[in-house]
Enzyme design. Structure first.
Site, PDB file in Angstrom:
ATOM      1  N   LYS A  43      46.739  35.967  38.536  1.00  0.00           N
ATOM      2  CA  LYS A  43      47.540  37.064  39.092  1.00  0.00           C
ATOM      3  C   LYS A  43      48.258  36.605  40.361  1.00  0.00           C
ATOM      4  CE  LYS A  43      44.498  40.880  37.645  1.00  0.00           C
ATOM      5  NZ  LYS A  43      45.480  41.574  36.792  1.00  0.00           N
ATOM      6  N   ARG A  74      39.358  43.800  27.569  1.00  0.00           N
ATOM      7  CA  ARG A  74      39.173  44.116  26.148  1.00  0.00           C
ATOM      8  C   ARG A  74      38.227  43.118  25.461  1.00  0.00           C
ATOM      9  NH1 ARG A  74      45.530  43.825  25.125  1.00  0.00           N
ATOM     10  NH2 ARG A  74      45.394  44.561  27.273  1.00  0.00           N
TER      11      ARG A  74
HETATM   12  N1  BES Z   1      42.170  44.653  35.592  1.00  0.00           N
HETATM   13  C1  BES Z   1      43.482  44.569  35.093  1.00  0.00           C
HETATM   14  C2  BES Z   1      44.187  45.914  35.003  1.00  0.00           C
HETATM   15  C3  BES Z   1      44.456  46.630  36.292  1.00  0.00           C
HETATM   16  C4  BES Z   1      45.722  46.633  36.843  1.00  0.00           C
HETATM   17  C5  BES Z   1      43.460  47.382  36.902  1.00  0.00           C
HETATM   18  C6  BES Z   1      45.967  47.342  38.010  1.00  0.00           C
HETATM   19  C7  BES Z   1      43.705  48.082  38.063  1.00  0.00           C
HETATM   20  C8  BES Z   1      44.961  48.059  38.617  1.00  0.00           C
HETATM   21  C9  BES Z   1      43.460  43.969  33.681  1.00  0.00           C
HETATM   22  O1  BES Z   1      42.448  43.067  33.430  1.00  0.00           O
HETATM   23  C10 BES Z   1      44.744  43.248  33.482  1.00  0.00           C
HETATM   24  O2  BES Z   1      44.955  42.275  34.150  1.00  0.00           O
HETATM   25  N2  BES Z   1      45.558  43.729  32.552  1.00  0.00           N
HETATM   26  C11 BES Z   1      46.791  43.129  32.244  1.00  0.00           C
HETATM   27  C12 BES Z   1      46.943  43.118  30.751  1.00  0.00           C
HETATM   28  C13 BES Z   1      48.108  42.318  30.278  1.00  0.00           C
HETATM   29  C14 BES Z   1      47.862  40.847  30.541  1.00  0.00           C
HETATM   30  C15 BES Z   1      48.293  42.585  28.813  1.00  0.00           C
HETATM   31  C16 BES Z   1      47.898  43.949  32.886  1.00  0.00           C
HETATM   32  O3  BES Z   1      47.787  45.174  32.902  1.00  0.00           O
HETATM   33  O4  BES Z   1      48.840  43.370  33.400  1.00  0.00           O
HETATM   34 MN    MN Z   2      42.951  41.092  33.972  1.00  0.00          MN
END
Ligand code: BES
Ligand code: MN
Ligand code: ZN
Length: 505
Positions: free
Chosen positions: A281, A355
């Site tokens: 990230k 997931r």
């Molecule tokens: N933990 C994150 C989602 C999240 C985003 C939680 C903002 C709280 C606040 C999750 O694991 C994630 O990174 N999701 C990705 C999925 C994508 C790679 C398909 C996302 O939402 O960008």
């Molecule tokens: Mn994630």
């Protein structure tokens, strides 16, 4: 005392029939109307003449009764209290339990440094007032050393006298006991979320969940990395393998006294920190990923709460815990793993890790043949894009999804039903494995995540997935009974759903 820390998680809550003699501040509700505000029904617990007096003073200093407005005035000589706080309730026509809860919370937040308060908000709704005061008074200062510890004027309210016309009735006692237990459970979930990733890693989270479970008389099972390996939990292991702190799967089971009780399975995402892994990230805001175990925190708190309330429902929480880190041992984009139960998955994006751990846990939870399965997770940024920071998205089998949304809206957590469009499913097809963990586009990201999970839910189980990516964590200012940090959402939704299942099957 908190089983997690050596401090109480909220103020002492007691019933009272009138204003006691050691009360520092009396909190009354003020509704707004077009011409002048009114004191909300105080039901005989405070003398009418005193109320008229108070209203005159409040109007004179410009109080309007606007929702969550706070007006502090000196106490009239006829009242045995230090001062009076009027808390705005908004318009009388729109007044509901959630507004009372929020206003009570705002009152509690504004009363730092006050020891004992009495309130008439409990005349309007005892449970909502109790929950609001308790949750509004919650603070997390675990990591403030003497150098920056909050001063005495920030000390949370320590005792709340909830006034009702008949404080000695069984009904009042029952309502207060339930609300106290609920507020404590929400605080437990908040406490887990607020504990930083340095201190809360999978093994530690599992240990703390185990202590809570044992204290509540639950059956506890913890699978460590060896047991996960032997069991074939490829999703949890794949996500956890980049971290020096190995993953866990915790199972907490509460069995109702009643035979043939309905069976509810809870599953919660327990990523103690989400860097994204190799699909790392951006740095800005990454610290908020300490909240990525908010779903796990909520299901642990909820199963413990179900036991404390003695609900006639069997509840088992299945909680996967892992830390998603990039390292030489981390899984790579393009790796294939085998979920518990045998489904193979191409991990295209290591940041879609939630997931992967949830799928293993859902398959395991379904082996118990539950009637209902609720999973909850801080799963997608797309949830926040679609619904904002305060509205959870709920997806699943139609009836159960709608039932959860309706209950959640009634209790003020406001989950909203979202679809799982069939045409998105094939976007999760993989060229090399049974499934890919992401689609190759951004559209409907919350919905495709739900479609991924759906693949792992056994036929015939009434299932709902609650995405709380935004709502589990408050990274902006405090509002109502919600301070900064972990919110405890969706504990109140889940316990209300379990109570509804207890009542209606
Ligand atoms: N933990 C994150 C989602 C999240 C985003 C939680 C903002 C709280 C606040 C999750 O694991 C994630 O990174 N999701 C990705 C999925 C994508 C790679 C398909 C996302 O939402 O960008
Ligand atoms: Mn994630
Ligand atoms: Zn995550």
């Amino acid at each position: 005392m908190s089983p997690l820390t050596a401090r109480p998680l909220g103020p002492q809550l007691v019933l009272a029939g009138s204003v006691g003699k050691d009360v520092d501040v009396l909190v009354i509700g003020l509704t707004s109307s077009s011409d002048s505000p009114e004191i909300a029904l105080a039901g005989g617990v405070v003398d009418e003449a005193v109320l008229t007096d108070l209203l005159d003073t409040l109007v004179a200093v410009g109080a309007t009764g606007k929702a969550e407005e706070t007006t502090r005035i000196p106490s009239p000589a006829t009242l045995p209290v230090g001062s009076v706080l009027a808390i705005g309730l908004g318009s009388a026509e729109n007044l509901d339990a959630e507004q009372i809860r929020r206003s009570a919370g705002a009152a509690a937040r504004s009363l730092g440094g006050v020891d004992t308060v009495a309130t008439t908000l409990s005349v309007l709704d005892l449970g909502a007032a109790a929950e609001g005061f308790s949750l509004g008074a919650y603070r997390f200062a675990e990591f403030k050393s003497a150098k920056s510890a909050p001063g005495p004027d920030a000390k949370p309210v320590s005792r709340v006298e909830l006034m009702v016309s008949a404080p000695r009735t069984g009904d009042a006692k029952k309502t207060l006991a339930r609300s106290s237990a609920i507020a404590e459970a929400v605080a437990i979930a908040r406490e887990f979320v607020n504990t930083p990733p340095s201190h809360l890693f999978p093994a530690e989270f599992a240990d703390r969940a185990k202590v809570l479970g044992i204290d509540a008389g639950l059956k506890v099972e913890v699978l460590d990395e060896k047991a996960l390996e032997n069991g074939g939990y490829g999703g949890i292991l794949g996500v956890g393998k980049g971290s020096s702190r190995p993953p866990r799967l915790v199972r907490l089971s509460y069995s109702a006294k009643k035979r043939n009780a309905p069976k509810v399975a809870l599953v919660g995402k327990g990523i103690t920190f989400d860097t994204g892994g190799i699909s790392i990230k951006p740095a800005a805001g990454m610290e908020n990923m300490t909240s990525d175990m908010g779903g796990a925190a909520a299901v642990v708190a909820t199963v413990v709460l179900a036991a404390k309330l003695g609900l006639p429902v069997d509840v088992t929480a299945t909680v996967p815990m892992a830390e998603n880190m990039p390292s030489a041992t981390a899984q790579r984009p393009g790796d294939v793993l085998t979920q518990y139960g045998g489904t193979t998955v191409e991990v295209i994006n290591t940041d879609a890790e939630g997931r992967l751990i949830l799928a293993d846990a859902i398959v395991r939870a379904c082996e118990d043949n539950p009637d209902y399965l609720i999973d909850t997770a801080t799963l997608t940024g797309a949830q926040v894009v679609a619904l904002g920071t305060r509205t959870p998205g709920v997806m699943g089998t139609d009836e159960f999804r709608d039932r959860i949304a309706a209950i959640s809206q009634r209790i003020g957590e406001n989950a909203w039903a979202m679809p799982m469009p069939a045409e998105l499913r094939s976007d999760l097809d993989s060229k090399v494995a049974d499934l890919a963990n992401v689609t190759n586009h951004r559209w409907g990201g919350m919905l495709s995540a739900a479609l991924y999970l759906k693949e792992f839910v056994a036929d015939g189980v009434q299932w709902a997935h609650i995405d709380v990516a935004g709502p589990a964590y408050n990274s902006s200012g405090p509002w109502g009974y919600t301070g900064r940090g972990g919110t405890g959402v969706p504990v109140r939704t889940m316990i209300s759903v379990i109570e509804d299942i207890a009542a209606n099957g």
